[in-house]
Design an enzyme around this catalytic site. Structure first.
Site, PDB file in Angstrom:
ATOM      1  N   GLN A  30     -18.136 -23.229 -46.558  1.00  0.00           N
ATOM      2  CA  GLN A  30     -17.125 -22.838 -45.576  1.00  0.00           C
ATOM      3  C   GLN A  30     -15.826 -22.342 -46.212  1.00  0.00           C
ATOM      4  O   GLN A  30     -14.851 -22.102 -45.510  1.00  0.00           O
ATOM      5  CB  GLN A  30     -16.852 -23.978 -44.587  1.00  0.00           C
ATOM      6  CG  GLN A  30     -16.171 -25.199 -45.167  1.00  0.00           C
ATOM      7  CD  GLN A  30     -16.155 -26.359 -44.180  1.00  0.00           C
ATOM      8  OE1 GLN A  30     -17.164 -27.010 -43.957  1.00  0.00           O
ATOM      9  NE2 GLN A  30     -15.011 -26.634 -43.571  1.00  0.00           N
ATOM     10  N   MET A  85     -14.136 -33.974 -44.740  1.00  0.00           N
ATOM     11  CA  MET A  85     -14.148 -33.471 -46.117  1.00  0.00           C
ATOM     12  C   MET A  85     -13.328 -34.409 -47.017  1.00  0.00           C
ATOM     13  O   MET A  85     -12.947 -34.043 -48.127  1.00  0.00           O
ATOM     14  CB  MET A  85     -13.602 -32.048 -46.178  1.00  0.00           C
ATOM     15  CG  MET A  85     -14.482 -31.059 -45.413  1.00  0.00           C
ATOM     16  SD  MET A  85     -14.387 -29.367 -45.986  1.00  0.00           S
ATOM     17  CE  MET A  85     -12.663 -29.006 -45.723  1.00  0.00           C
ATOM     18  N   LEU A 142      -3.153 -35.907 -34.390  1.00  0.00           N
ATOM     19  CA  LEU A 142      -2.026 -36.804 -34.719  1.00  0.00           C
ATOM     20  C   LEU A 142      -0.962 -35.997 -35.457  1.00  0.00           C
ATOM     21  O   LEU A 142      -1.292 -35.089 -36.231  1.00  0.00           O
ATOM     22  CB  LEU A 142      -2.506 -37.957 -35.598  1.00  0.00           C
ATOM     23  CG  LEU A 142      -2.652 -39.289 -34.857  1.00  0.00           C
ATOM     24  CD1 LEU A 142      -3.696 -39.181 -33.764  1.00  0.00           C
ATOM     25  CD2 LEU A 142      -2.971 -40.422 -35.803  1.00  0.00           C
ATOM     26  N   GLY A 151      -4.899 -39.206 -39.074  1.00  0.00           N
ATOM     27  CA  GLY A 151      -5.645 -38.419 -38.088  1.00  0.00           C
ATOM     28  C   GLY A 151      -7.146 -38.721 -38.155  1.00  0.00           C
ATOM     29  O   GLY A 151      -7.807 -38.938 -37.129  1.00  0.00           O
ATOM     30  N   HIS A 152      -7.681 -38.762 -39.386  1.00  0.00           N
ATOM     31  CA  HIS A 152      -9.106 -39.109 -39.536  1.00  0.00           C
ATOM     32  C   HIS A 152      -9.374 -40.530 -39.033  1.00  0.00           C
ATOM     33  O   HIS A 152     -10.402 -40.804 -38.419  1.00  0.00           O
ATOM     34  CB  HIS A 152      -9.521 -39.044 -41.011  1.00  0.00           C
ATOM     35  CG  HIS A 152      -9.492 -37.674 -41.616  1.00  0.00           C
ATOM     36  ND1 HIS A 152      -8.539 -37.283 -42.515  1.00  0.00           N
ATOM     37  CD2 HIS A 152     -10.314 -36.604 -41.451  1.00  0.00           C
ATOM     38  CE1 HIS A 152      -8.766 -36.038 -42.895  1.00  0.00           C
ATOM     39  NE2 HIS A 152      -9.837 -35.591 -42.263  1.00  0.00           N
ATOM     40  N   SER A 171      -2.715 -33.035 -41.664  1.00  0.00           N
ATOM     41  CA  SER A 171      -3.759 -32.248 -42.303  1.00  0.00           C
ATOM     42  C   SER A 171      -3.764 -32.571 -43.793  1.00  0.00           C
ATOM     43  O   SER A 171      -2.695 -32.795 -44.381  1.00  0.00           O
ATOM     44  CB  SER A 171      -3.471 -30.749 -42.122  1.00  0.00           C
ATOM     45  OG  SER A 171      -4.218 -29.982 -43.041  1.00  0.00           O
ATOM     46  N   SER A 172      -4.944 -32.582 -44.378  1.00  0.00           N
ATOM     47  CA  SER A 172      -5.026 -32.814 -45.831  1.00  0.00           C
ATOM     48  C   SER A 172      -4.270 -31.734 -46.581  1.00  0.00           C
ATOM     49  O   SER A 172      -3.770 -31.960 -47.683  1.00  0.00           O
ATOM     50  CB  SER A 172      -6.486 -32.820 -46.270  1.00  0.00           C
ATOM     51  OG  SER A 172      -7.187 -33.816 -45.559  1.00  0.00           O
ATOM     52  N   ARG A 173      -4.187 -30.550 -45.991  1.00  0.00           N
ATOM     53  CA  ARG A 173      -3.535 -29.437 -46.694  1.00  0.00           C
ATOM     54  C   ARG A 173      -2.010 -29.553 -46.692  1.00  0.00           C
ATOM     55  O   ARG A 173      -1.351 -28.828 -47.434  1.00  0.00           O
ATOM     56  CB  ARG A 173      -3.972 -28.101 -46.102  1.00  0.00           C
ATOM     57  CG  ARG A 173      -5.435 -27.783 -46.434  1.00  0.00           C
ATOM     58  CD  ARG A 173      -5.860 -26.399 -45.978  1.00  0.00           C
ATOM     59  NE  ARG A 173      -7.131 -26.017 -46.567  1.00  0.00           N
ATOM     60  CZ  ARG A 173      -8.303 -26.001 -45.920  1.00  0.00           C
ATOM     61  NH1 ARG A 173      -8.361 -26.377 -44.647  1.00  0.00           N
ATOM     62  NH2 ARG A 173      -9.399 -25.633 -46.538  1.00  0.00           N
TER      63      ARG A 173
HETATM   64  O1  PAF Z   1     -13.338 -30.463 -40.222  1.00  0.00           O
HETATM   65  C1  PAF Z   1     -13.837 -30.702 -41.336  1.00  0.00           C
HETATM   66  O2  PAF Z   1     -13.397 -31.588 -42.091  1.00  0.00           O
HETATM   67  C2  PAF Z   1     -15.019 -29.879 -41.804  1.00  0.00           C
HETATM   68  O3  PAF Z   1     -14.926 -28.568 -41.377  1.00  0.00           O
HETATM   69  C3  PAF Z   1     -16.376 -30.496 -41.421  1.00  0.00           C
HETATM   70  C4  PAF Z   1     -16.550 -30.566 -39.915  1.00  0.00           C
HETATM   71  C5  PAF Z   1     -16.487 -31.905 -42.003  1.00  0.00           C
HETATM   72  C6  PAF Z   1     -17.518 -29.644 -41.977  1.00  0.00           C
HETATM   73  O4  PAF Z   1     -17.435 -29.534 -43.356  1.00  0.00           O
END
Ligand code: PAF
Length: 282
Positions: free
Chosen positions: A57, A26, A173, A32-33, A182-184
């Site tokens: 979501q 997202m 991570l 981490g990404h 986490s982005s949050r």
């Molecule tokens: O983990 C996320 O960033 C999201 O839930 C995903 C898997 C990209 C789906 O929107």
């Protein structure tokens, strides 16, 4: 690195590719990404990342509007990491007509733990991931273990719909104090940030106690929740489960996972630690 915004451009860019490794995100990417991109590079080529904040979501009152959108910086990081292609659609491109079909994950997975507190969340995740899989047609896809329940939902999605995609899981991570990336995390104020690693410490204490032979797992989870509440957290859940099914562990459950979700002010944090149960693995 190529950046495309439409399904048609994506199809053209990936024509003839049979070994694509895919990292759905997202955006607002952190280390981490990047570790998921590194993992993807080991498993396939080209490496494709998607950046899409999926409205399906997010529940009413959740952080869809304020979720950080940092496309230019994300693309710079992805290019530097050796990603080949970014798919960054807008909402109208992903949902050109109202999404009245939805993937409904099994109740035992979708309505438990985070699903009990975020109704419809895992249906929204599974629906967009199925759409992304259909668009990218990867051979492998990488998801982080930080979202442990999401990982199991995706594995089940792939299994039940016979999708020809290998799901590869990337380790969480952590920051120097143990807080899961986490982005949050950037929502946290200064004093909240100092406190935030307590969630991980409480989970680690449960793991240590179980590995030392403590049997009363419910009491351990309740104690951890009490410690967090005393420190000002609002706790959604602290739970210990079988890591393969997320159901209550049986005596033979070798791999277990302790999971938690709790709020510091207006920020909901989740974390988990997977571990081998000492008695079951003997
Ligand atoms: O983990 C996320 O960033 C999201 O839930 C995903 C898997 C990209 C789906 O929107």
């Amino acid at each position: 690195m190529q950046i495309v915004h439409t399904a048609a451009e994506l199809r053209d860019a990936l024509a003839g590719q049979a070994d694509t490794a895919f990292v759905p995100t997202m955006g607002n990417l952190h280390a981490g990404h990047m570790s998921l991109v590194e993992l993807a590079k080991q498993h396939g080529q080209p490496v494709v990342a998607s950046i899409f904040v999926n409205p399906l979501q997010f529940g009413a009152g959740e952080d869809f509007e304020r979720y950080p959108r940092t496309l230019a910086a994300d693309c710079d990081r992805l290019a530097a990491a050796g990603c080949d292609l970014v798919f960054a659609p807008d909402v109208a491109e992903m949902y050109p007509v109202p999404q009245t079909f939805a993937v409904q994950p099994p109740e035992s997975l979708a309505n438990d733990l985070c699903g009990a507190f975020r109704p419809g969340h895992f249906s929204g995740v599974a629906t967009v991931v199925l759409k992304l899989f259909n668009l990218v047609q990867p051979r492998i896809a990488v998801f982080g273990k930080k979202d442990f329940q999401q990982l199991l939902v995706i594995r089940e999605l792939v299994r039940q719909f016979n999708l020809p995609i290998d799901i590869v899981a990337g380790d969480t991570l952590r920051e120097a104090d143990g807080l899961a990336m986490s982005s949050r995390n950037q929502y946290l104020g200064t004093s909240e940030r100092l406190q935030a690693a307590q969630l991980q410490r409480e989970l680690a204490a449960i793991v240590a106690a179980v590995q030392a032979g403590e049997h009363d797992e419910e009491a351990l989870c309740a104690n951890a929740a009490r410690h967090l509440k005393m420190a000002g957290w609002r706790v959604d859940y602290i739970a210990l489960r079988d890591a393969a099914t997320l159901q209550a562990p049986s005596l033979g459950s070798e791999r277990r996972v302790v999971l938690g979700a709790a709020w510091l002010g207006a920020t909901r944090l989740i974390d988990n630690i997977e571990f081998a149960h000492p008695a079951a693995s003997r």
